[in-house]
Design an enzyme around this catalytic site. Structure first.
Site, PDB file in Angstrom:
ATOM      1  NE  ARG A 283      26.381 -55.209 -15.901  1.00  0.00           N
ATOM      2  CZ  ARG A 283      27.679 -54.975 -15.640  1.00  0.00           C
ATOM      3  NH1 ARG A 283      28.240 -53.842 -15.889  1.00  0.00           N
ATOM      4  NH2 ARG A 283      28.355 -56.186 -15.475  1.00  0.00           N
TER       5      ARG A 283
ATOM      6  CG  ASP B 140      20.895 -59.656 -15.360  1.00  0.00           C
ATOM      7  OD1 ASP B 140      20.042 -59.398 -14.815  1.00  0.00           O
ATOM      8  OD2 ASP B 140      22.106 -59.883 -14.841  1.00  0.00           O
ATOM      9  CG  HIS B 141      22.632 -62.967 -20.094  1.00  0.00           C
ATOM     10  ND1 HIS B 141      22.970 -61.911 -20.378  1.00  0.00           N
ATOM     11  CD2 HIS B 141      23.230 -63.561 -19.216  1.00  0.00           C
ATOM     12  CE1 HIS B 141      24.242 -61.723 -19.862  1.00  0.00           C
ATOM     13  NE2 HIS B 141      24.476 -62.701 -18.984  1.00  0.00           N
TER      14      HIS B 141
ATOM     15  CG  HIS C  21      30.420 -64.900 -12.526  1.00  0.00           C
ATOM     16  ND1 HIS C  21      30.848 -65.133 -13.549  1.00  0.00           N
ATOM     17  CD2 HIS C  21      29.944 -63.597 -12.450  1.00  0.00           C
ATOM     18  CE1 HIS C  21      30.933 -64.023 -14.542  1.00  0.00           C
ATOM     19  NE2 HIS C  21      30.290 -63.035 -13.691  1.00  0.00           N
ATOM     20  N   GLY C  22      29.505 -68.171 -13.855  1.00  0.00           N
ATOM     21  CA  GLY C  22      29.786 -69.074 -14.608  1.00  0.00           C
ATOM     22  C   GLY C  22      29.694 -70.382 -14.442  1.00  0.00           C
TER      23      GLY C  22
ATOM     24  NE  ARG D  95      26.535 -53.733 -19.577  1.00  0.00           N
ATOM     25  CZ  ARG D  95      27.883 -54.044 -19.635  1.00  0.00           C
ATOM     26  NH1 ARG D  95      28.122 -55.298 -19.700  1.00  0.00           N
ATOM     27  NH2 ARG D  95      28.758 -53.116 -19.185  1.00  0.00           N
TER      28      ARG D  95
ATOM     29  CB  THR E 266      30.353 -59.347 -12.255  1.00  0.00           C
ATOM     30  OG1 THR E 266      28.681 -58.772 -12.426  1.00  0.00           O
ATOM     31  CG2 THR E 266      30.638 -58.823 -10.931  1.00  0.00           C
TER      32      THR E 266
ATOM     33  CD  GLU F 144      26.580 -64.571  -6.019  1.00  0.00           C
ATOM     34  OE1 GLU F 144      25.642 -63.757  -5.736  1.00  0.00           O
ATOM     35  OE2 GLU F 144      26.695 -65.047  -7.136  1.00  0.00           O
TER      36      GLU F 144
ATOM     37  CD  GLU G  84      24.588 -59.706  -9.788  1.00  0.00           C
ATOM     38  OE1 GLU G  84      23.952 -60.495 -10.119  1.00  0.00           O
ATOM     39  OE2 GLU G  84      25.576 -59.431 -10.459  1.00  0.00           O
TER      40      GLU G  84
ATOM     41  CG  ASN H 181      21.351 -63.072 -13.700  1.00  0.00           C
ATOM     42  OD1 ASN H 181      20.926 -62.459 -14.399  1.00  0.00           O
ATOM     43  ND2 ASN H 181      22.298 -62.366 -12.808  1.00  0.00           N
TER      44      ASN H 181
ATOM     45  NE  ARG I  18      17.310 -56.983 -34.243  1.00  0.00           N
ATOM     46  CZ  ARG I  18      16.616 -57.784 -35.305  1.00  0.00           C
ATOM     47  NH1 ARG I  18      15.419 -57.736 -35.531  1.00  0.00           N
ATOM     48  NH2 ARG I  18      17.471 -58.443 -36.094  1.00  0.00           N
TER      49      ARG I  18
ATOM     50  CG  HIS J 181      23.926 -56.705 -12.446  1.00  0.00           C
ATOM     51  ND1 HIS J 181      25.232 -56.674 -12.655  1.00  0.00           N
ATOM     52  CD2 HIS J 181      24.056 -55.155 -11.898  1.00  0.00           C
ATOM     53  CE1 HIS J 181      26.043 -55.942 -12.284  1.00  0.00           C
ATOM     54  NE2 HIS J 181      25.306 -54.782 -11.836  1.00  0.00           N
TER      55      HIS J 181
HETATM   56  N1  PXP Z   1      26.310 -63.865  -9.376  1.00  0.00           N
HETATM   57  C1  PXP Z   1      26.907 -62.622  -9.659  1.00  0.00           C
HETATM   58  C2  PXP Z   1      27.146 -61.662  -8.591  1.00  0.00           C
HETATM   59  C3  PXP Z   1      26.916 -62.136 -11.088  1.00  0.00           C
HETATM   60  O1  PXP Z   1      27.309 -60.846 -11.451  1.00  0.00           O
HETATM   61  C4  PXP Z   1      26.244 -63.019 -12.169  1.00  0.00           C
HETATM   62  C5  PXP Z   1      26.480 -62.563 -13.374  1.00  0.00           C
HETATM   63  O2  PXP Z   1      25.454 -61.492 -13.635  1.00  0.00           O
HETATM   64  C6  PXP Z   1      26.048 -64.378 -11.729  1.00  0.00           C
HETATM   65  C7  PXP Z   1      25.870 -64.784 -10.301  1.00  0.00           C
HETATM   66  C8  PXP Z   1      25.636 -65.134 -12.815  1.00  0.00           C
HETATM   67  O3  PXP Z   1      26.629 -65.574 -13.174  1.00  0.00           O
HETATM   68  P1  PXP Z   1      26.167 -66.566 -14.857  1.00  0.00           P
HETATM   69  O4  PXP Z   1      25.253 -65.732 -15.686  1.00  0.00           O
HETATM   70  O5  PXP Z   1      27.663 -66.527 -15.433  1.00  0.00           O
HETATM   71  O6  PXP Z   1      25.509 -67.577 -14.495  1.00  0.00           O
END
Ligand code: PXP
Length: 398
Positions: free
Chosen positions: A200, A164-165, A346-347, A204, A256, A306, A225, A162, A173, A198
């Site tokens: 959103r 996203d970050h 997740h996590g 964001r 999430t 998932e 996502e 993922n 910025r 994702h």
């Molecule tokens: N799966 C889903 C459905 C999520 O919403 C996220 C977070 O965007 C992840 C996996 C990935 O989680 P993490 O960034 O904590 O690895």
């Protein structure tokens, strides 16, 4: 030598993972040093095993496992056999299912136990001969199952990243760097099996431009996502990602927070799934490890679930983490048996991923934050490869 698995068993409510049983049986044969011998395993129902039990053993009613050595009746050792064949193991899936409930085991663990038991009979162990023989056979069984520990050997868990970050840093910025599209390419080159983003409602991090470019450039699999809201559904239908993952989305949350309440939202979710299915887009539902949610996901026609690994990753004590892990393992097994394809995420980080990756029923992990955080220090390529090593090592038979 091949292990021949055959099924005379048909049950719409339970799915047996042939690959998994094949891998476990091959590992057992290697452990017993008879991997060069052929073995046939037949899975039947109670009716068929009752007939065999009556016909060959003059016992009435079903049993869990029957073994027929290749050289049945001839008092010879394996080395003296004219061909390298161990014989046949017959297993009743009906009885295995009942026993799995009774012993609080997964069906596949029960079937593995029955294969081990049947195999030891073929190798000359017999618990019915005397108390000592029973102890010897049980000890051997335990030893084999301990060594096996049910890891996978070939079909490794996939790692989807993922990104996203990466976009979160860019949005800090409001400029153009770093680009999640470039990040996705680096992840793929490092061995990722898929890219997850994702989109959103509040944009964001990932923005519309990102998903358009990712659709054109991702070569593995693009998993979008999203919350099931009107605007984003329309975007997904036009974009046609390789799959979508529906998640609950709240504006005020940092990430999430929990799984979808599929059970409570069956009606609206089924509509979204139908629209996606008509457009050829498979749907995954992000759910907590909860039997009711998994059952509901299956009932409304999701292709994937998932499983939310957040509670397992966030657990503070070892005991709590172990409990959460066991719940995930059981729920993944339940989802798999129901016919769903199972992802998890997740996590997950460099400490918590290995155990989840070792679960045979989980096909793919979706990991973001931990990898992007490590990338800040060691680079994205290295961060992905480090996680990939953990995932692959977890899947090897030791
Ligand atoms: N799966 C889903 C459905 C999520 O919403 C996220 C977070 O965007 C992840 C996996 C990935 O989680 P993490 O960034 O904590 O690895």
């Amino acid at each position: 030598m091949p292990v021949d698995l055959s099924f005379h068993y048909n049950c719409p409510d339970c799915r047996v993972n042939e690959d998994l049983l094949q891998r476990r049986t091959c590992a057992l044969l290697r452990e017993c040093r008879v991997a060069d011998h052929g073995l046939s395993i037949l899975f039947v129902d109670d009716q068929e095993i009752s007939w065999l039990n009556d016909h060959y053993r003059h016992k009435s009613g079903p049993t869990n496992v029957l073994s027929f050595p290749f050289a049945d009746g001839a008092d010879i050792t394996l080395a003296q056999l004219p061909v390298k064949e161990l014989g046949d193991i017959i297993i009743s899936v009906d009885t295995a299912l009942r026993e799995s409930r009774e012993f609080n085991q997964s069906l596949h663990d029960r079937l593995t136990w029955l294969i081990t038991h049947g195999l030891l009979h073929l190798l000359g162990y017999d618990h019915e001969l005397s108390e000592t023989d029973a102890i010897v056979m049980e000890d051997k069984e335990q030893e084999l199952l301990r060594k096996l520990q049910y890891p996978r050997s070939t079909a490794m868990t996939h790692l989807a990243i993922n990104v996203d970050h990466i976009a979160t840093i860019r949005q800090a910025r409001g400029g153009v760097e770093p680009d999640p599209v470039a990040a996705a390419a680096i992840c793929e080159m490092a061995g990722a099996a898929g890219i997850v983003v994702h989109l959103r409602e509040d944009r964001r991090h990932i923005i519309d431009r990102d998903i358009r470019l990712l659709r054109e450039t991702v070569k593995t699999k693009l998993n979008l996502e999203m919350g099931a809201n009107k605007e984003i559904i329309a975007i997904a239908l036009a974009l046609k990602p390789d799959m979508i993952t529906l998640v609950p989305e709240k504006r005020q949350e940092l990430t999430t927070e929990g799984g979808l309440d599929v059970h409570a939202q069956k009606k609206s979710l089924v509509k979204t799934i139908d629209r996606m299915t008509k457009a050829g887009i498979p749907v995954s539902l992000f759910v907590d490890p909860d039997a009711r949610q998994i059952k509901a996901a299956h009932e409304i026609g999701a292709t994937f679930v998932e499983i939310h690994t957040g509670r397992y990753c966030d657990a503070i004590t070892e005991k709590a983490r172990e409990q959460e892990f066991q719940t995930i393992a059981t729920m993944a097994e339940e989802a798999y048996q129901a016919g769903l394809r199972v992802y998890a995420g997740h996590g997950l980080n460099y400490q918590t991923t290995a155990r989840i990756a070792a679960l045979d029923t989980i096909e793919e992990l979706s990991i973001g934050h931990a990898i992007i955080a490590r990338a800040a220090f060691v680079g994205l390529d290295r961060a992905v490869r480090d996680m990939l090593t953990i995932v692959q090592e977890a899947g090897r038979i030791s």
